[in-house]
Scaffold this active site. Structure first.
Site, PDB file in Angstrom:
ATOM      1  N   THR A   1       0.943  -1.192   0.207  1.00 16.33           N
ATOM      2  CA  THR A   1       0.149   0.370  -0.430  1.00 16.33           C
ATOM      3  C   THR A   1       0.951   1.389   0.016  1.00 16.33           C
ATOM      4  O   THR A   1       1.619   1.551   1.262  1.00 16.33           O
ATOM      5  CB  THR A   1      -0.762   0.020   1.322  1.00 16.33           C
ATOM      6  OG1 THR A   1      -1.395  -1.567   1.173  1.00 16.33           O
ATOM      7  CG2 THR A   1      -1.706   1.573   1.222  1.00 16.33           C
ATOM      8  N   TYR A   2       0.968   1.867  -1.159  1.00 12.81           N
ATOM      9  CA  TYR A   2       1.930   3.292  -1.256  1.00 12.81           C
ATOM     10  C   TYR A   2       0.728   4.684  -0.457  1.00 12.81           C
ATOM     11  O   TYR A   2      -0.628   4.239  -0.316  1.00 12.81           O
ATOM     12  CB  TYR A   2       1.929   3.355  -2.916  1.00 12.81           C
ATOM     13  CG  TYR A   2       2.726   2.478  -2.938  1.00 12.81           C
ATOM     14  CD1 TYR A   2       4.557   2.745  -3.374  1.00 12.81           C
ATOM     15  CD2 TYR A   2       2.585   1.132  -3.980  1.00 12.81           C
ATOM     16  CE1 TYR A   2       4.718   1.858  -3.773  1.00 12.81           C
ATOM     17  CE2 TYR A   2       3.010   0.026  -4.079  1.00 12.81           C
ATOM     18  CZ  TYR A   2       4.586   0.380  -3.784  1.00 12.81           C
ATOM     19  OH  TYR A   2       5.953  -0.256  -4.086  1.00 12.81           O
TER      20      TYR A   2
END
Length: 182
Positions: free
Chosen positions: A33-34
């Protein structure tokens, strides 16, 4: 630490060659998850911040990772700072409380292979993108980067890789989403 990395597009024949020629370390499932910085556009500064959840052999690990800008024009070489975390949900809450926003989650199945001391190779099946092969080495000495890039490039060429990719999976997925927007 400097992560020297080259990535190429792969097909079944590349996957088969890797599986025949190298020793499997393990098969993993990654959920990356960025996050976007509240005051700095990582897409412009070529940086990345992510929380990675990695599952393998019934185990669970999570990491908070910062990746600095790429430092050469051929590979994906960049500074990488990574720390193990115990509770990715709580770390995400901290980031969000500080103004970071979630950009996208990249999911992939990764097979990690041993090439030689200090060099690993991975086969990635990325949801929404397809198959890739990455080869990676770590160094503390920036002067060793050009030599390592050439060595890694030869490994991929020998596997039959003809098309390389410097963009991250995140960039590829975001680019694909833009292309599909009417």
């Amino acid at each position: 630490m400097i992560e020297v990395e080259l990535k190429g597009y792969a097909d079944d024949s590349v996957f088969e060659r890797v599986r025949e020629e190298f020793r499997l370390i393990r098969r993993e499932y990654h959920e990356d998850t960025y996050y976007q910085h509240p005051c700095r556009d990582f897409s412009k500064t070529d940086e990345a911040l992510r929380i990675r959840i990695r599952r393998f052999n019934g185990h669970f690990e999570a990491f908070l990772t910062y990746k600095g800008p790429k430092i050469d024009s051929v590979s994906k070489t960049r500074e990488e700072i990574e720390v193990q975390i115990n509770d990715p949900d709580e770390h995400a809450r901290i980031l969000e409380a500080l103004g970071f926003t979630e950009v996208l989650t990249v999911e992939k199945i990764r097979e990690k292979y041993y090439v030689e001391k200090g060099i690993t190779l991975t086969l990635d099946e990325v949801e929404g993108l397809g198959k890739f092969v990455e080869v990676e080495a770590l160094t503390e000495d920036k002067r060793k980067v050009p030599e390592l890039v050439e060595k890694l490039k030869k490994i991929l060429f020998d596997l039959g890789v003809t098309r390389f990719e410097r963009r991250s999976y995140l960039e590829l997925l975001l680019g694909r989403a833009e292309d599909e927007t009417p």
